[in-house]
Motif scaffolding. Structure first.
Motif, PDB file in Angstrom:
ATOM      1  N   LEU A  92       1.018  12.464   3.873  1.00  0.00           N
ATOM      2  CA  LEU A  92       1.353  12.633   2.407  1.00  0.00           C
ATOM      3  C   LEU A  92       1.798  11.251   1.766  1.00  0.00           C
ATOM      4  O   LEU A  92       1.919  11.204   0.442  1.00  0.00           O
ATOM      5  CB  LEU A  92       2.378  13.798   2.386  1.00  0.00           C
ATOM      6  N   ILE A  93       2.323  10.386   2.381  1.00  0.00           N
ATOM      7  CA  ILE A  93       2.562   8.844   1.930  1.00  0.00           C
ATOM      8  C   ILE A  93       1.299   8.123   1.793  1.00  0.00           C
ATOM      9  O   ILE A  93       1.586   6.860   1.296  1.00  0.00           O
ATOM     10  CB  ILE A  93       3.764   8.386   2.601  1.00  0.00           C
ATOM     11  N   ILE A  97      -2.648  17.108   5.735  1.00  0.00           N
ATOM     12  CA  ILE A  97      -3.283  16.176   5.328  1.00  0.00           C
ATOM     13  C   ILE A  97      -2.817  15.095   6.651  1.00  0.00           C
ATOM     14  O   ILE A  97      -1.435  14.754   6.682  1.00  0.00           O
ATOM     15  CB  ILE A  97      -2.636  15.321   4.175  1.00  0.00           C
ATOM     16  N   MET A 115      -1.541   8.669   0.453  1.00  0.00           N
ATOM     17  CA  MET A 115      -2.669   9.361  -0.422  1.00  0.00           C
ATOM     18  C   MET A 115      -3.467   8.435  -1.130  1.00  0.00           C
ATOM     19  O   MET A 115      -4.833   8.510  -1.529  1.00  0.00           O
ATOM     20  CB  MET A 115      -2.145  10.388  -1.471  1.00  0.00           C
ATOM     21  N   SER A 116      -2.813   6.969  -1.439  1.00  0.00           N
ATOM     22  CA  SER A 116      -3.690   5.979  -1.934  1.00  0.00           C
ATOM     23  C   SER A 116      -4.852   5.685  -1.042  1.00  0.00           C
ATOM     24  O   SER A 116      -5.927   5.404  -1.672  1.00  0.00           O
ATOM     25  CB  SER A 116      -2.825   5.020  -2.362  1.00  0.00           C
ATOM     26  N   GLN A 138       0.941  -1.243   0.024  1.00  0.00           N
ATOM     27  CA  GLN A 138       0.154   0.038  -0.112  1.00  0.00           C
ATOM     28  C   GLN A 138       0.769   1.131  -0.105  1.00  0.00           C
ATOM     29  O   GLN A 138       0.323   2.395  -0.438  1.00  0.00           O
ATOM     30  CB  GLN A 138      -0.879   0.061   1.052  1.00  0.00           C
ATOM     31  N   LYS A 139       1.876   1.223   0.531  1.00  0.00           N
ATOM     32  CA  LYS A 139       2.666   2.552   0.703  1.00  0.00           C
ATOM     33  C   LYS A 139       4.330   2.258   0.170  1.00  0.00           C
ATOM     34  O   LYS A 139       5.315   2.297   1.154  1.00  0.00           O
ATOM     35  CB  LYS A 139       2.782   2.571   2.243  1.00  0.00           C
ATOM     36  N   PRO A 140       4.595   1.975  -0.914  1.00  0.00           N
ATOM     37  CA  PRO A 140       5.698   1.829  -1.612  1.00  0.00           C
ATOM     38  C   PRO A 140       6.668   2.977  -1.294  1.00  0.00           C
ATOM     39  O   PRO A 140       7.898   2.898  -1.267  1.00  0.00           O
ATOM     40  CB  PRO A 140       5.481   1.493  -3.068  1.00  0.00           C
ATOM     41  N   TYR A 141       6.282   4.034  -1.321  1.00  0.00           N
ATOM     42  CA  TYR A 141       6.825   5.295  -1.127  1.00  0.00           C
ATOM     43  C   TYR A 141       7.819   5.052   0.104  1.00  0.00           C
ATOM     44  O   TYR A 141       8.936   5.426   0.359  1.00  0.00           O
ATOM     45  CB  TYR A 141       6.021   6.710  -1.277  1.00  0.00           C
ATOM     46  N   ILE A 196      11.950   5.567   0.858  1.00  0.00           N
ATOM     47  CA  ILE A 196      12.290   6.567   1.949  1.00  0.00           C
ATOM     48  C   ILE A 196      13.197   5.690   2.707  1.00  0.00           C
ATOM     49  O   ILE A 196      14.425   6.041   2.772  1.00  0.00           O
ATOM     50  CB  ILE A 196      11.310   7.100   3.027  1.00  0.00           C
TER      51      ILE A 196
END
Lengths: 456, 456
Positions: B419-420, B382, B422-423, B168-171, B175
């Motif tokens: 911000l990470i 956010i 957002m999906s 869900q959170k590849p970003y 990081i």
């Protein structure tokens, strides 16, 4: 190490006025021209597209200080002052005698400096009874900022987002939508300008120039609607001077004055925002600070462009701007610093560069990501790909100082964080990113027709 | 409106000590137990897995104040103090007479409160000559923070990231990698615990409990390697009290004292971090502040769990912890607040809840995103899906105050930005998110075997 790292102002010390450098410039920028009348742009010309207050600021060449409205200043307090940070970690990583400072605009709630002008422009529109606004956005930093600002003042907003960024940075689209904005990929089928380019080049990835055309067209066709721009123009840069004015006070708190000030360069607003308040002292007080605009090698308008009147957008809807330009139909490579993919520089910066008041440096994409990684590991902050251009030049200057054994004081603007840009970092880590450069012949051919098209 | 919005401390005012509430608790938490010896955990038991300094802090029941090492305090200065913000925008949006404040931990370079403990634990490991560390991460907030902290102190780090968050959170994975950490999705094939669960449940989406098992196992098998945990345990919560200690001074600057303090609840470290310094005054000075832990309805250990000795991880590698628990093999639904998907509460919070010193509220996923959107539009930030649980309860309490016509002072911890994530917002905006709840019978059946397995 017990020295102070971060310098902050109290809410009372937040600047009460923006700084309009045009009033102090010895050689004023050439006027923008109305492409129909071929005469200098009038207030009436401007107010057809922009709100009145911004139009007046745009044409103001006499007042050095313009008051920040109380309502705007009040919203600035939500995140300003932003910290001025002494980058001890980066200095150590580089082993440089230079003192490196950065102004951290990334801590704004939106993650970049863009909010400084978004709040001002939304406020003025609201004051003048405007109900709808349109804009363009590249990487989405500006669009995100304006989405929140529009919501804060109860305005409806339509954003044309450059297609390549729309795809590369879907999170920024979601941020805009969370704030209630309408977001469409540009080029789109919803405007004449968009349809034209899609017909001619079906797979066109978009550019800021095209997105501006679409946003201007929609604003002109919608009742009670104004267009709002995130960079390039004088009034936008004016609003961003809050960055440099704060930094000036904060550098004083740190007991230093910068030898070099660096900003990344797209249209010029974050660059001018941090530099102009310091440049004032070069103009008026005999200071000799160097100012360096850091631009991508793939979009080198300052280092390789030509000083010429040109349109601000792809379709030719805007006034003619006296600018260093690569030609308004220049199509920049798909670098990840979407906010820097713009063909021209604003008229103030263009004049200052012409007059030798500032310098420009172009940097390659891979070098910017290398610099970003060094900075991230040293300071803990993932910088925006745009800001990484400024970091890259700051590192180059710090290493030069090391070589020369000189203790320079370097200040750069960290215009935003890169948390929404991690797919670009991912590609960099995987070795999938590459450099793009523009050949002189490509630029020449692009500019060669300019005299014929724009015949003043 | 000319009132101050943000309250900040100078670097000199940043706390010099963490607060250990155990020293002041009338009923101390029950001791953790060694599952082999069935006796209270000793320092030797702990140091097999954790570094010595953290093990000592974990077992310290007598010292209320523990000094923050100078090197850690020095790195805190990179982002602390974090702002205490009066949420005028949110108050206006709700039309409430309540005064709402939030402590904004989202401005840490990593985007959450997690750095407060990551820096401390990495420092202690480095001091003791450790070269490698392992950890787990849910949403990736903890992993990102520890990745930077490990880099800052020159440690090698391996992170087991819960599989559902990895996807869900590849970003957040990028990081961690940008900071130089090794990241693997959990369950993985690289540990016995991971292989076992993958064999039994090939499509298992992972949980913090499983990821902890894998990280502990790897630490025990690697020379000169310690395991580092991001929540649940006493020493982690101890490090997070810097949040509440700052907030206490900042509330004083604002001329107020909170009637209600709210934190979201995963393992308890951000909750304890903001609450315990204020709770001290309930214990010692007769204050009557309410403390509310906001947990997901899909993982309701405080509101529906049972107070019992249980393992902290899925495989049963950890000591037995006296906790409110849903059972260590409880498999939480795939909500987007990954950091709250944990089956149990730390021993301090569990004792405090038992003793009526605090309350708990469970909230549904859709309500948290609704609250997050209201907050984002009102304040421009956010919030993380985890923090949105605290916001949701803060809004409920503010609306209750409105109904009752009472001017309450409400403080909540904004533990991180979203911000990470957002999906997840994207899914919410599209109407694709849903609520998950756990039935009493499911919890009962999950807990029923606990007495047999954990027979003290």
């Amino acid at each position: 190490m017990d020295n102070q790292k971060r310098f902050l102002l109290t809410e009372k010390e937040i600047p009460t006025h923006w700084y309009n450098i045009v009033a102090d410039m010895k050689n004023k920028p050439l006027p923008m021209m109305n492409p129909q009348t071929k005469k200098p742009l009038t207030l009436d010309d401007m107010t057809g597209v922009f709100c009145k207050a911004c139009s007046e600021q745009e044409l103001n060449t006499t007042d050095a200080w313009i008051e920040i409205p109380e309502e705007v200043r009040n919203l600035y307090k939500n995140y300003r002052s932003t910290p001025l940070v002494r980058a001890y970690g980066l200095e150590k990583a580089l082993g440089t005698p230079a003192h490196i400072y950065f102004k951290n605009e990334s801590v704004s709630p939106i993650g970049s400096h863009k909010l400084n002008s978004a709040l001002a422009q939304a406020y003025y529109c609201k004051q003048e009874g405007v109900t709808n606004i349109t804009t363009e956005t590249g990487a989405g930093q500006w669009g995100a900022a304006l989405s929140y600002a529009a919501k804060a003042f109860g305005l409806e907003l339509a954003v044309f987002m450059v297609k390549i960024s729309f795809e590369q940075k879907p999170y920024r689209r979601s941020i805009m939508q969370t704030f209630g904005a309408q977001v469409v990929a540009s080029p789109s089928m919803s405007t004449k300008a968009g349809r034209k380019i899609l017909t001619e080049t079906p797979n066109y990835q978009g550019s800021l120039g095209t997105a501006i055309s679409e946003a201007v067209e929609l604003a002109m066709q919608t009742p009670n609607c104004k267009y709002v721009l995130g960079s390039v123009l004088n009034h936008v840069t004016l609003h961003q001077t809050v960055i440099g004015l704060e930094a000036e006070k904060q550098m004083e708190m740190a007991g230093e004055y910068p030898d070099i000030v660096i900003g990344c360069f797209g249209g010029g607003s974050n660059f001018g925002g941090i530099c102009f308040p310091f440049m004032r002292h070069n103009i008026l007080d005999g200071k000799t600070t160097r100012f360096i605009a850091a631009e991508p090698a793939s979009c080198p308008k300052l280092t390789k462009g030509k000083f010429h009147y040109d349109f601000g957008d792809e379709a030719g809807y805007t006034p003619l701007i006296p600018m260093f330009t690569l030609g308004h139909n220049f199509s920049p490579a798909n670098i990840h610093a979407g906010g820097l993919r713009y063909h021209g520089a604003g008229s103030i910066v263009s004049q200052l560069l012409k007059d030798g008041m500032m310098e420009a440096a172009d940097v390659k994409q891979l070098d910017t990501f290398k610099a970003a990684t060094i900075f991230a590991q040293a300071e803990g902050i993932i910088p925006a790909p745009e800001s990484s251009h400024a970091i890259c030049v700051a590192i180059q200057e710090a290493l030069k100082a090391k070589e020369e054994g000189k203790q320079k004081t370097i200040l750069f603007n960290l215009s935003g964080h890169g948390l929404i840009d991690m797919s670009a970092y991912d590609m960099y880590l995987r070795g999938d990113l590459k450099n793009y450069e523009v050949s002189d012949s490509e630029i020449d051919s692009n500019l060669s027709g300019l005299d014929k098209i724009i015949n003043l």
